[in-house]
Design a protein around this motif. Structure first.
Motif, PDB file in Angstrom:
ATOM      1  N   THR A  18       3.063  43.226  18.539  1.00  0.00           N
ATOM      2  CA  THR A  18       2.930  42.295  19.674  1.00  0.00           C
ATOM      3  C   THR A  18       3.911  42.632  20.790  1.00  0.00           C
ATOM      4  O   THR A  18       3.612  42.409  21.965  1.00  0.00           O
ATOM      5  CB  THR A  18       3.156  40.849  19.214  1.00  0.00           C
ATOM      6  OG1 THR A  18       4.399  40.749  18.505  1.00  0.00           O
ATOM      7  CG2 THR A  18       2.034  40.385  18.306  1.00  0.00           C
ATOM      8  N   GLU A  42      -0.506  41.505  25.368  1.00  0.00           N
ATOM      9  CA  GLU A  42      -1.747  40.880  25.834  1.00  0.00           C
ATOM     10  C   GLU A  42      -2.842  40.878  24.768  1.00  0.00           C
ATOM     11  O   GLU A  42      -3.955  40.415  25.022  1.00  0.00           O
ATOM     12  CB  GLU A  42      -2.260  41.621  27.085  1.00  0.00           C
ATOM     13  CG  GLU A  42      -1.266  41.669  28.235  1.00  0.00           C
ATOM     14  CD  GLU A  42      -0.861  40.278  28.700  1.00  0.00           C
ATOM     15  OE1 GLU A  42      -1.737  39.376  28.731  1.00  0.00           O
ATOM     16  OE2 GLU A  42       0.324  40.089  29.020  1.00  0.00           O
ATOM     17  N   ASN A  43      -2.547  41.368  23.612  1.00  0.00           N
ATOM     18  CA  ASN A  43      -3.555  41.461  22.555  1.00  0.00           C
ATOM     19  C   ASN A  43      -3.678  40.112  21.847  1.00  0.00           C
ATOM     20  O   ASN A  43      -2.793  39.702  21.092  1.00  0.00           O
ATOM     21  CB  ASN A  43      -3.171  42.563  21.565  1.00  0.00           C
ATOM     22  CG  ASN A  43      -4.296  42.898  20.603  1.00  0.00           C
ATOM     23  OD1 ASN A  43      -4.903  42.001  20.020  1.00  0.00           O
ATOM     24  ND2 ASN A  43      -4.565  44.180  20.425  1.00  0.00           N
ATOM     25  N   ASP A  44      -4.782  39.415  22.081  1.00  0.00           N
ATOM     26  CA  ASP A  44      -4.965  38.076  21.504  1.00  0.00           C
ATOM     27  C   ASP A  44      -5.119  38.119  19.986  1.00  0.00           C
ATOM     28  O   ASP A  44      -4.690  37.186  19.287  1.00  0.00           O
ATOM     29  CB  ASP A  44      -6.207  37.413  22.125  1.00  0.00           C
ATOM     30  CG  ASP A  44      -5.994  37.106  23.596  1.00  0.00           C
ATOM     31  OD1 ASP A  44      -4.842  36.938  24.008  1.00  0.00           O
ATOM     32  OD2 ASP A  44      -7.004  37.027  24.332  1.00  0.00           O
ATOM     33  N   ASN A  45      -5.735  39.176  19.450  1.00  0.00           N
ATOM     34  CA  ASN A  45      -5.899  39.264  18.002  1.00  0.00           C
ATOM     35  C   ASN A  45      -4.549  39.340  17.288  1.00  0.00           C
ATOM     36  O   ASN A  45      -4.352  38.725  16.239  1.00  0.00           O
ATOM     37  CB  ASN A  45      -6.745  40.487  17.638  1.00  0.00           C
ATOM     38  CG  ASN A  45      -8.203  40.314  17.994  1.00  0.00           C
ATOM     39  OD1 ASN A  45      -8.717  39.195  18.008  1.00  0.00           O
ATOM     40  ND2 ASN A  45      -8.885  41.411  18.303  1.00  0.00           N
ATOM     41  N   SER A  70      -1.739  38.112  18.464  1.00  0.00           N
ATOM     42  CA  SER A  70      -1.116  36.794  18.584  1.00  0.00           C
ATOM     43  C   SER A  70      -1.682  35.828  17.547  1.00  0.00           C
ATOM     44  O   SER A  70      -0.948  35.038  16.949  1.00  0.00           O
ATOM     45  CB  SER A  70      -1.339  36.236  19.996  1.00  0.00           C
ATOM     46  OG  SER A  70      -0.719  37.059  20.968  1.00  0.00           O
ATOM     47  N   TYR A 130       2.951  31.354  19.027  1.00  0.00           N
ATOM     48  CA  TYR A 130       1.812  32.270  19.108  1.00  0.00           C
ATOM     49  C   TYR A 130       0.483  31.526  19.174  1.00  0.00           C
ATOM     50  O   TYR A 130      -0.468  32.023  19.778  1.00  0.00           O
ATOM     51  CB  TYR A 130       1.844  33.233  17.914  1.00  0.00           C
ATOM     52  CG  TYR A 130       2.969  34.233  18.018  1.00  0.00           C
ATOM     53  CD1 TYR A 130       2.878  35.324  18.874  1.00  0.00           C
ATOM     54  CD2 TYR A 130       4.142  34.065  17.281  1.00  0.00           C
ATOM     55  CE1 TYR A 130       3.923  36.231  18.994  1.00  0.00           C
ATOM     56  CE2 TYR A 130       5.192  34.978  17.392  1.00  0.00           C
ATOM     57  CZ  TYR A 130       5.074  36.049  18.253  1.00  0.00           C
ATOM     58  OH  TYR A 130       6.111  36.941  18.377  1.00  0.00           O
ATOM     59  N   LEU A 138      -0.539  30.787  22.693  1.00  0.00           N
ATOM     60  CA  LEU A 138      -1.085  31.902  23.467  1.00  0.00           C
ATOM     61  C   LEU A 138      -2.600  32.040  23.315  1.00  0.00           C
ATOM     62  O   LEU A 138      -3.273  32.554  24.223  1.00  0.00           O
ATOM     63  CB  LEU A 138      -0.419  33.215  23.037  1.00  0.00           C
ATOM     64  CG  LEU A 138       1.097  33.320  23.267  1.00  0.00           C
ATOM     65  CD1 LEU A 138       1.628  34.629  22.684  1.00  0.00           C
ATOM     66  CD2 LEU A 138       1.409  33.247  24.765  1.00  0.00           C
ATOM     67  N   ILE A 139      -3.144  31.570  22.207  1.00  0.00           N
ATOM     68  CA  ILE A 139      -4.572  31.808  21.944  1.00  0.00           C
ATOM     69  C   ILE A 139      -5.356  30.513  21.717  1.00  0.00           C
ATOM     70  O   ILE A 139      -6.568  30.560  21.514  1.00  0.00           O
ATOM     71  CB  ILE A 139      -4.745  32.753  20.727  1.00  0.00           C
ATOM     72  CG1 ILE A 139      -3.887  32.315  19.526  1.00  0.00           C
ATOM     73  CG2 ILE A 139      -4.370  34.171  21.111  1.00  0.00           C
ATOM     74  CD1 ILE A 139      -4.524  31.379  18.611  1.00  0.00           C
ATOM     75  N   LYS A 198      -8.350  29.832  23.866  1.00  0.00           N
ATOM     76  CA  LYS A 198      -9.371  30.874  23.798  1.00  0.00           C
ATOM     77  C   LYS A 198     -10.260  30.729  22.556  1.00  0.00           C
ATOM     78  O   LYS A 198     -11.213  31.502  22.386  1.00  0.00           O
ATOM     79  CB  LYS A 198      -8.705  32.258  23.805  1.00  0.00           C
ATOM     80  CG  LYS A 198      -7.900  32.508  25.082  1.00  0.00           C
ATOM     81  CD  LYS A 198      -7.211  33.859  25.047  1.00  0.00           C
ATOM     82  CE  LYS A 198      -6.368  34.060  26.308  1.00  0.00           C
ATOM     83  NZ  LYS A 198      -5.682  35.359  26.327  1.00  0.00           N
TER      84      LYS A 198
END
Length: 417
Positions: free
Chosen positions: A230, A235-238, A240, A259, A262-263, A266
């Motif tokens: 990370t 910027e990698n949502d997976n 996070s 974390y 952050l997602i 979404k």
């Protein structure tokens, strides 16, 4: 079975069949020859007797000639009959031997041939690209038993030919994960990681394999891998999402909230993972609120001031570069997750350091929550808390005094095998 072994076994069986068929036939032939010789001798003796009887006047010359002709005709008839019998008796053993030999060959060939396996191997190798794409896309759940068997065989065949193929080892690990073989999966992915330690896809797969386990130590290792990923890919949502999940499983409220924030937006409101994380965060908050404030203050002061020394007999085994890792584990349970860890670059000994609740890996599992700990000081060429062969180590089991930081010496005195 090798071709040499197959040839030897087949030759031996054919020889045995031929001997079994030929022995009775040869035996009967010998008996017949003996009978023929005996009959000839009898005929000769009778002809001699006829000559003697003529000379003595017992029979006439015409009678002798007639008897002689009859004996000779009998001999001819017997010879013709013997030839016919021999021909018929030879035909039967030969036919029997041929049938037995053919049957034996068929049985042996059916037992040792690998035509079916060869066809399966060819089909598996032909289907490898499609199955690999299916596995890489995360669609392993739709694999049939035949898909799994084919893909396993094809990957193993490729790895025999190319043992340094890191991608092949990673795919094999994913395949083992899909069928619940977690230990084999982890071993395969570790092999891939050793071949390509910087590959992002392999590192993510390694973290996933560690997260499958319920072991706190493996979950902590997964979080360290994901933490590094990370930081490289913020910027990698997976990543996070994976960090939020592993933090929740470790009971780290702050990390989970960080974390998840952050997602969260979404994920759909009814998404299974979102609901599970929200429920876990609520549970961790409730658990945290139930801990008395005074106990938290006391816990902040619980630990050890440790002086690490090296035994004289292993000083020559110190690596030129590496890490000193000092950690504490619960000595009264099977939980191997460290309650506190300090890692530092290797330096001159003795080394002094502090190991306290400030060094906890998760807020809910600290030195203050334990009564007795096993303290370990280890020198390793890597920074992993998990021990490895060749590491230098020393340990000590001591009680914990809540609210106190106790001075304590630890000597590193053995090499791990």
């Amino acid at each position: 079975m090798s071709w040499t072994e197959f040839g030897l076994i087949t030759s031996g069986l054919i020889t045995l069949v031929l001997l079994l068929v030929a022995f009775p036939w040869l035996r009967r032939r010998e008996v017949r020859q003996r009978d023929v010789l005996s009959n000839i001798e009898i005929v000769r003796q009778r002809l001699t007797e006829l000559e003697r009887e003529v000379s003595e006047g017992l029979i006439s010359e015409a009678d002798r000639q007639k008897a002689s002709d009859e004996l000779k005709l009998a001999m001819v008839d017997e010879a013709v009959s013997e030839a016919t019998v021999k021909k018929q008796s030879a035909l039967l053993p030969l036919l029997t031997g041929a049938v037995l030999a053919i049957a034996t060959g068929i049985i042996v060939y059916a037992s040792v041939n690998h035509l079916q396996q060869v066809r399966q191997a060819e089909a598996a190798i032909e289907s490898l690209p499609a199955l690999s794409d299916k596995l890489a896309s995360g669609d392993a759940g739709s694999f049939t038993a035949q898909d799994i068997a084919s893909l396993t065989y094809a990957i193993r065949q490729r790895l025999r030919a190319e043992p340094e193929d890191a991608t092949g080892w990673m795919f094999l690990g994913r395949l083992w994960m899909s069928v619940g073989e977690d230990e084999q999966a982890l071993q395969s992915i570790q092999r891939a990681l050793s071949l390509k330690p910087g590959d992002m896809t392999i590192r993510i797969t390694y973290a996933q394999a560690l997260m499958v386990s319920e072991d706190a130590g493996k979950l902590a290792a997964a979080r360290r891998v994901l933490q590094s990923l990370t930081e490289e890919n913020p910027e990698n949502d997976n990543l996070s999402l994976m960090m939020a999940v592993v933090s929740a499983r470790l009971g780290d409220l702050a990390g989970t909230e960080r974390y998840f924030a952050l997602i969260r937006d979404k994920l759909p409101p009814q998404h299974e993972t979102r609901l599970a994380l929200e429920e876990r965060i609520a549970g961790l908050k409730k658990q945290q609120q139930s801990v008395p404030f005074a106990a938290e203050q006391m816990a902040a002061k619980t630990g050890f001031d440790i002086t690490v020394t090296i035994a004289d007999e292993i000083k020559d085994k110190l690596p030129d570069d590496g890490y000193l890792i000092v950690y504490a584990q619960d000595a009264q349970s099977e939980n191997r997750m460290p309650a506190a860890v300090v890692k530092m670059q290797l330096q001159n000994f003795p080394v002094s350091l502090s190991l306290s609740t400030d060094n906890a890996m998760v807020p809910t599992f600290t030195l203050a929550s334990l009564q007795q700990v096993r303290l370990t000081a280890r020198i390793s060429t890597g920074d992993d808390v998990m021990p490895a062969a060749g590491d230098l180590s020393g340990e000590l089991t001591v009680p914990v005094s809540p609210g106190e930081v106790l001075p304590l010496p630890i000597q590193i005195n053995k090499e791990l095998q």
